[in-house]
Design a protein around this motif. Structure first.
Motif, PDB file in Angstrom:
ATOM      1  N   TRP A   5      88.703  85.416  32.567  1.00  0.00           N
ATOM      2  CA  TRP A   5      88.741  84.021  32.154  1.00  0.00           C
ATOM      3  C   TRP A   5      88.491  83.126  33.366  1.00  0.00           C
ATOM      4  CZ3 TRP A   5      92.285  80.766  34.329  1.00  0.00           C
ATOM      5  CH2 TRP A   5      93.342  81.370  35.009  1.00  0.00           C
ATOM      6  N   GLY A   6      88.143  81.875  33.102  1.00  0.00           N
ATOM      7  CA  GLY A   6      87.879  80.915  34.168  1.00  0.00           C
ATOM      8  C   GLY A   6      87.292  79.639  33.582  1.00  0.00           C
ATOM      9  N   VAL A   7      86.764  78.812  34.446  1.00  0.00           N
ATOM     10  CA  VAL A   7      86.130  77.569  34.017  1.00  0.00           C
ATOM     11  C   VAL A   7      84.668  77.621  34.435  1.00  0.00           C
ATOM     12  CG1 VAL A   7      86.098  75.058  34.267  1.00  0.00           C
ATOM     13  CG2 VAL A   7      88.282  76.256  34.213  1.00  0.00           C
ATOM     14  N   ARG A   8      83.787  77.336  33.497  1.00  0.00           N
ATOM     15  CA  ARG A   8      82.349  77.278  33.757  1.00  0.00           C
ATOM     16  C   ARG A   8      81.865  75.869  33.469  1.00  0.00           C
ATOM     17  NH1 ARG A   8      78.678  81.707  30.988  1.00  0.00           N
ATOM     18  NH2 ARG A   8      77.114  80.466  32.046  1.00  0.00           N
ATOM     19  N   THR A   9      80.798  75.505  34.108  1.00  0.00           N
ATOM     20  CA  THR A   9      80.169  74.215  33.843  1.00  0.00           C
ATOM     21  C   THR A   9      78.867  74.476  33.104  1.00  0.00           C
ATOM     22  OG1 THR A   9      81.104  73.312  35.873  1.00  0.00           O
ATOM     23  CG2 THR A   9      79.312  72.087  34.867  1.00  0.00           C
ATOM     24  N   THR A  10      78.715  73.803  31.984  1.00  0.00           N
ATOM     25  CA  THR A  10      77.459  73.889  31.234  1.00  0.00           C
ATOM     26  C   THR A  10      76.725  72.564  31.413  1.00  0.00           C
ATOM     27  OG1 THR A  10      78.540  73.134  29.200  1.00  0.00           O
ATOM     28  CG2 THR A  10      78.349  75.515  29.531  1.00  0.00           C
ATOM     29  N   TRP A  11      75.408  72.634  31.530  1.00  0.00           N
ATOM     30  CA  TRP A  11      74.594  71.458  31.802  1.00  0.00           C
ATOM     31  C   TRP A  11      73.639  71.201  30.646  1.00  0.00           C
ATOM     32  CZ3 TRP A  11      75.893  68.576  35.837  1.00  0.00           C
ATOM     33  CH2 TRP A  11      76.635  69.179  36.857  1.00  0.00           C
ATOM     34  N   ARG A  12      73.453  69.920  30.354  1.00  0.00           N
ATOM     35  CA  ARG A  12      72.520  69.502  29.312  1.00  0.00           C
ATOM     36  C   ARG A  12      71.580  68.476  29.926  1.00  0.00           C
ATOM     37  NH1 ARG A  12      73.073  65.218  25.355  1.00  0.00           N
ATOM     38  NH2 ARG A  12      75.121  64.846  26.261  1.00  0.00           N
ATOM     39  N   THR A  13      70.273  68.683  29.756  1.00  0.00           N
ATOM     40  CA  THR A  13      69.272  67.772  30.289  1.00  0.00           C
ATOM     41  C   THR A  13      69.153  66.571  29.357  1.00  0.00           C
ATOM     42  OG1 THR A  13      68.084  69.597  31.313  1.00  0.00           O
ATOM     43  CG2 THR A  13      66.856  67.556  30.980  1.00  0.00           C
ATOM     44  N   VAL A  14      69.247  65.355  29.944  1.00  0.00           N
ATOM     45  CA  VAL A  14      69.179  64.128  29.147  1.00  0.00           C
ATOM     46  C   VAL A  14      68.010  63.230  29.552  1.00  0.00           C
ATOM     47  CG1 VAL A  14      71.630  64.104  28.573  1.00  0.00           C
ATOM     48  CG2 VAL A  14      70.840  62.967  30.650  1.00  0.00           C
ATOM     49  N   GLY A  15      67.247  63.626  30.556  1.00  0.00           N
ATOM     50  CA  GLY A  15      66.110  62.822  30.976  1.00  0.00           C
ATOM     51  C   GLY A  15      65.361  63.487  32.111  1.00  0.00           C
ATOM     52  N   ASP A  16      64.212  62.921  32.438  1.00  0.00           N
ATOM     53  CA  ASP A  16      63.421  63.447  33.547  1.00  0.00           C
ATOM     54  C   ASP A  16      62.577  62.321  34.114  1.00  0.00           C
ATOM     55  OD1 ASP A  16      61.425  63.060  31.682  1.00  0.00           O
ATOM     56  OD2 ASP A  16      60.884  65.153  31.506  1.00  0.00           O
ATOM     57  N   GLY A  17      61.904  62.614  35.198  1.00  0.00           N
ATOM     58  CA  GLY A  17      61.059  61.611  35.833  1.00  0.00           C
ATOM     59  C   GLY A  17      60.616  62.081  37.196  1.00  0.00           C
ATOM     60  N   GLU A  18      60.221  61.123  38.038  1.00  0.00           N
ATOM     61  CA  GLU A  18      59.786  61.430  39.395  1.00  0.00           C
ATOM     62  C   GLU A  18      60.648  60.638  40.360  1.00  0.00           C
ATOM     63  OE1 GLU A  18      55.522  62.199  40.908  1.00  0.00           O
ATOM     64  OE2 GLU A  18      55.900  60.086  41.315  1.00  0.00           O
ATOM     65  N   PHE A  19      61.019  61.257  41.465  1.00  0.00           N
ATOM     66  CA  PHE A  19      61.849  60.616  42.477  1.00  0.00           C
ATOM     67  C   PHE A  19      61.490  61.153  43.843  1.00  0.00           C
ATOM     68  CE2 PHE A  19      63.850  64.582  42.530  1.00  0.00           C
ATOM     69  CZ  PHE A  19      65.003  64.643  43.302  1.00  0.00           C
ATOM     70  N   PHE A  20      62.032  60.504  44.883  1.00  0.00           N
ATOM     71  CA  PHE A  20      61.877  61.022  46.240  1.00  0.00           C
ATOM     72  C   PHE A  20      63.058  61.941  46.495  1.00  0.00           C
ATOM     73  CE2 PHE A  20      62.690  61.116  50.763  1.00  0.00           C
ATOM     74  CZ  PHE A  20      61.444  61.464  51.238  1.00  0.00           C
ATOM     75  N   CYS A  21      62.776  63.232  46.694  1.00  0.00           N
ATOM     76  CA  CYS A  21      63.840  64.220  46.901  1.00  0.00           C
ATOM     77  C   CYS A  21      64.230  64.260  48.379  1.00  0.00           C
ATOM     78  CB  CYS A  21      63.383  65.603  46.446  1.00  0.00           C
ATOM     79  SG  CYS A  21      64.633  66.882  46.753  1.00  0.00           S
ATOM     80  N   PRO A  22      65.477  63.916  48.704  1.00  0.00           N
ATOM     81  CA  PRO A  22      65.910  64.001  50.095  1.00  0.00           C
ATOM     82  C   PRO A  22      65.983  65.443  50.599  1.00  0.00           C
ATOM     83  CG  PRO A  22      67.562  62.866  48.742  1.00  0.00           C
ATOM     84  CD  PRO A  22      66.477  63.337  47.837  1.00  0.00           C
ATOM     85  N   GLY A  23      66.114  66.392  49.685  1.00  0.00           N
ATOM     86  CA  GLY A  23      66.162  67.806  50.071  1.00  0.00           C
ATOM     87  C   GLY A  23      64.796  68.341  50.455  1.00  0.00           C
ATOM     88  N   CYS A  24      63.802  68.074  49.632  1.00  0.00           N
ATOM     89  CA  CYS A  24      62.423  68.529  49.878  1.00  0.00           C
ATOM     90  C   CYS A  24      61.679  67.601  50.828  1.00  0.00           C
ATOM     91  CB  CYS A  24      61.620  68.555  48.583  1.00  0.00           C
ATOM     92  SG  CYS A  24      62.149  69.709  47.352  1.00  0.00           S
ATOM     93  N   GLY A  25      62.014  66.314  50.767  1.00  0.00           N
ATOM     94  CA  GLY A  25      61.323  65.332  51.591  1.00  0.00           C
ATOM     95  C   GLY A  25      60.020  64.861  50.992  1.00  0.00           C
ATOM     96  N   GLY A  26      59.924  64.804  49.686  1.00  0.00           N
ATOM     97  CA  GLY A  26      58.694  64.334  49.060  1.00  0.00           C
ATOM     98  C   GLY A  26      58.938  63.879  47.637  1.00  0.00           C
ATOM     99  N   THR A  51      84.501  66.427  31.786  1.00  0.00           N
ATOM    100  CA  THR A  51      83.115  66.263  32.201  1.00  0.00           C
ATOM    101  C   THR A  51      82.959  66.530  33.690  1.00  0.00           C
ATOM    102  OG1 THR A  51      83.377  63.914  32.624  1.00  0.00           O
ATOM    103  CG2 THR A  51      82.667  64.535  30.409  1.00  0.00           C
ATOM    104  N   ALA A  52      81.775  66.963  34.047  1.00  0.00           N
ATOM    105  CA  ALA A  52      81.432  67.202  35.453  1.00  0.00           C
ATOM    106  C   ALA A  52      80.589  66.067  35.992  1.00  0.00           C
ATOM    107  CB  ALA A  52      80.669  68.517  35.587  1.00  0.00           C
ATOM    108  N   GLY A  53      80.245  65.091  35.167  1.00  0.00           N
ATOM    109  CA  GLY A  53      79.448  63.958  35.609  1.00  0.00           C
ATOM    110  C   GLY A  53      77.958  64.178  35.398  1.00  0.00           C
ATOM    111  N   THR A  54      77.195  63.232  35.905  1.00  0.00           N
ATOM    112  CA  THR A  54      75.744  63.271  35.771  1.00  0.00           C
ATOM    113  C   THR A  54      75.139  63.517  37.144  1.00  0.00           C
ATOM    114  OG1 THR A  54      75.870  61.689  33.956  1.00  0.00           O
ATOM    115  CG2 THR A  54      73.728  61.971  34.995  1.00  0.00           C
TER     116      THR A  54
END
Length: 179
Positions: A5-26, A51-54
């Motif tokens: 037993w334990g706690v899991r986080t499930t994710w649901r996609t609610v939107g998409d788009g384009e952004f500047f990714c600080p991780g990738c740098g582009g 909730t785990a937030g957005t």
């Protein structure tokens, strides 16, 4: 040994788009995802636990970020904002150099703020100073600053979030520098 037993986080996609990714740098595609914590038994999520937030997840590097990362312009958008800023400052300074333009000074200030306000928070101080100095060089092309040109350049400095002292210092430096 597997967890019973334990706690899991499930994710649901609610939107998409384009952004500047600080991780990738582009500029990258992203998924906006909402998470929910669930109590899991034998790895199967069963009961909701809050909730785990957005988050915003980069489609390329899979790194998750807070949603405020969407407030930063993409490189494409930033380039367009810079181009518009330089053009607007140049036109404002040229218009201020003409005699009798004082009546439309308010309109110029409004236009400067409309173009520069969204850009200013994303500029490094050197970038803000460079835009102001480009305007100063245009104003100085036909001689010393006119009062109207000086007021316009002061408005540019304010819109770029430069202090009055920094603006005056930069305008004085530009006036002393031979072109």
């Amino acid at each position: 040994m597997p967890h019973i037993w334990g706690v899991r986080t499930t994710w649901r996609t609610v939107g998409d788009g384009e952004f500047f990714c600080p991780g990738c740098g582009g500029d990258r595609s992203y998924l906006r995802r909402i998470g929910r914590h669930r109590f899991a038994l034998l790895g199967i999520p069963l009961l909701p636990r809050g909730t785990a937030g957005t988050v915003v997840e980069c489609a390329a590097c899979r790194t998750c970020f807070r949603t405020d990362v969407l407030g930063h312009p993409t490189t494409t958008r930033f380039s367009a904002m810079l181009r518009d800023a330089v053009h607007t400052v140049a036109l404002a300074v040229l218009a201020a150099g003409k005699e009798g333009i004082d009546g439309s000074g308010t309109a110029l200030t409004i236009e400067l703020h409309e173009v520069l306000d969204p850009l200013a928070p994303h500029l490094a101080p050197a970038g803000s100073e460079d835009i102001l100095l480009q305007g100063a060089r245009i104003a100085l092309a036909d001689g010393p600053y006119t009062p109207s040109e000086h007021r316009t350049l002061a408005a540019v400095g304010r819109a770029l979030l430069l202090s009055h002292e920094d603006t005056e210092r930069l305008l004085a430096i530009a006036a002393r520098t031979p072109s």
